[in-house]
Design a protein around this motif. Structure first.
Motif, PDB file in Angstrom:
ATOM      1  N   GLN A 299       1.700  -1.983   3.100  1.00  0.00           N
ATOM      2  CA  GLN A 299       2.358  -1.013   3.965  1.00  0.00           C
ATOM      3  C   GLN A 299       1.398  -0.535   5.039  1.00  0.00           C
ATOM      4  OE1 GLN A 299       3.538   1.975   1.086  1.00  0.00           O
ATOM      5  NE2 GLN A 299       1.699   3.192   1.454  1.00  0.00           N
TER       6      GLN A 299
ATOM      7  N   THR B 133       0.653   2.611   7.858  1.00  0.00           N
ATOM      8  CA  THR B 133       0.925   4.027   8.048  1.00  0.00           C
ATOM      9  C   THR B 133       0.528   4.444   9.459  1.00  0.00           C
ATOM     10  OG1 THR B 133       0.493   4.433   5.710  1.00  0.00           O
ATOM     11  CG2 THR B 133       0.500   6.335   7.154  1.00  0.00           C
TER      12      THR B 133
ATOM     13  N   VAL C 140       5.682   5.275   7.261  1.00  0.00           N
ATOM     14  CA  VAL C 140       5.188   4.230   6.357  1.00  0.00           C
ATOM     15  C   VAL C 140       6.112   3.019   6.493  1.00  0.00           C
ATOM     16  CG1 VAL C 140       4.653   3.607   3.987  1.00  0.00           C
ATOM     17  CG2 VAL C 140       4.294   5.965   4.771  1.00  0.00           C
TER      18      VAL C 140
ATOM     19  N   PRO D 113       6.772  -0.770   5.254  1.00  0.00           N
ATOM     20  CA  PRO D 113       6.395  -1.771   4.255  1.00  0.00           C
ATOM     21  C   PRO D 113       6.378  -3.168   4.859  1.00  0.00           C
ATOM     22  CG  PRO D 113       8.686  -1.153   3.972  1.00  0.00           C
ATOM     23  CD  PRO D 113       8.151  -0.281   5.071  1.00  0.00           C
ATOM     24  N   HIS D 114       5.482  -4.022   4.342  1.00  0.00           N
ATOM     25  CA  HIS D 114       5.407  -5.417   4.745  1.00  0.00           C
ATOM     26  C   HIS D 114       5.430  -6.281   3.485  1.00  0.00           C
ATOM     27  CE1 HIS D 114       4.448  -4.476   8.940  1.00  0.00           C
ATOM     28  NE2 HIS D 114       3.610  -3.555   8.486  1.00  0.00           N
TER      29      HIS D 114
END
Length: 388
Positions: free
Chosen positions: A46, A48, A282, A284-285
């Motif tokens: 993730q 940020t 945030v 996500p990947h």
């Protein structure tokens, strides 16, 4: 005696632990090092980004007329609807103007009625050939003039009423009332800001993505619609209970910061989010074919990261790698420097030198040797090892 055994046991555990880590290795009496072949796996990470929170509509409330505030109908933080009255400004003068304009309308109406009677009478006389064209045209002109004066008086009355309505300052949109810096009795004008009404049913969260991340997203073919749902980390560190969606991306890169501004929208049914707040987005990947290696097998020198690859004739090669900025504290996701099929050393890397020849073994065999050596070590061996 029992205390001595416990101390020996504790010392052996510490010794074995130090051997098993990336910094050291047990003394096997040979040049064997554990080697692993690079593969791929799923890796979730993730990113940020600092963010600021704003309502989808923040409207500054200012009066359209000057005067003293006589009433305040709302409180700070109150939810209001569109068209609801917020403030009242002294309107005695404007009410007098309305009455005056109403009297003008009444006068003009009476004059118009009289002119109409005169015109109708002249029309009958003309039809009976009692009067000529001139007299009829004069009566017609008088009637038209009276109607125009009546229309003018009515327009002045409408304007006076509209000005009077400006004394009752209303909210142009539904939302939440902000601070009330002015109190009853304060003199205000059209430049004064009485409060701000924020529509916080849905919140816009502004954040900036680095040019590199934005370029990577563009190259991958991911449009805004393909981006996953994002989360909002609040100022206290907790994660907001509703997911958001990236809705907008600026087409211009800020030359000062090298970033692209993004906007994510979040529902706000509980009114927990407040306009002007801060937090962090945030994102996500999920990488389906990531190269993941333990951090313990990576050496860091002057902010650069290196691993020992197994080269020709079993000689290790000191190789720089690049990793993703986000990690879980135990592993790195390698972005450059390694490819599938490469082999790298996973333990004892501090004992290696570039070009050093080793005997590659599997991590399982390496661990078995550690276990066998631990069983064979006496208390004296452990004490001597700890002295080194």
């Amino acid at each position: 005696m029992k205390m001595n055994k416990m101390m020996v046991l504790a010392a052996s555990v510490l010794l074995l632990a130090s051997c098993a880590g990336g910094g050291g290795r047990p003394t096997f009496g040979d040049n064997e090092y554990p080697v692993v072949t690079v593969g791929t796996q799923n890796a979730a990470s993730q990113a940020t980004y600092p963010a600021s929170i704003k309502g989808v509509q923040d409207v500054q409330i200012s009066p359209k007329v000057s005067g003293f505030i006589t009433k305040i109908y709302v409180k700070e933080g109150q939810t209001v609807s569109a068209g609801q009255t917020l403030f009242e400004i002294d309107n005695a003068t404007y009410q007098a103007t309305v009455r005056q304009m109403q009297a003008s309308v009444n006068t003009a109406q009476a004059a118009c009625n009289t002119s109409k009677l005169s015109y109708e009478n002249s029309l009958k006389l003309y039809e009976n050939k009692v009067i000529g064209d001139f007299e009829l045209q004069s009566a017609t002109n008088g009637y038209e003039s009276a109607k125009a004066q009546l229309a003018q008086a009515q327009a002045a009355l409408a304007s006076a009423k509209e000005t009077l309505s400006f004394c009752f300052v209303k909210s142009p949109a539904a939302g939440v009332v902000g601070t009330l810096p002015l109190k009853v009795g304060a003199l205000v004008n059209t430049a004064s800001v009485l409060t701000t009404v924020s529509n916080i049913s849905t919140m816009d969260v502004y954040f900036s993505m680095t040019e590199k991340d934005a370029l990577s997203m563009s190259k991958s073919g991911e449009g805004l619609g393909a981006l996953p749902a994002v989360k909002l980390q609040l100022a206290d560190g907790t994660i907001y209970g509703h997911d958001g969606k990236v809705a907008k991306m600026s087409g211009v890169i800020d030359p000062t910061t090298g970033t692209v501004q993004m906007i994510a929208t979040f529902p706000n049914p509980e009114k927990l989010l407040k306009s002007g707040g801060s937090g962090a987005i945030v994102i996500p990947h999920d990488n389906q074919s990531a190269i993941v290696i333990p951090q313990s097998c990576v050496m860091e020198v002057q902010n650069k990261k290196f691993v020992y690859l197994l080269g020709k004739e079993n000689k290790v090669v000191y190789t720089e790698i690049k990793v993703a900025p986000q990690n879980d504290g135990k592993n790195y996701v390698v972005t450059e420097g390694l490819k599938v099929g490469d082999k790298y050393v996973v333990n004892g890397i501090t004992k290696l030198n570039d070009g050093m020849e080793i005997v590659p073994i599997t991590p399982e065999k390496y661990q078995q040797k550690i276990d066998d050596q631990a069983k064979a070590m006496s208390a004296g061996d452990i004490v001597n090892a700890m002295k080194k």
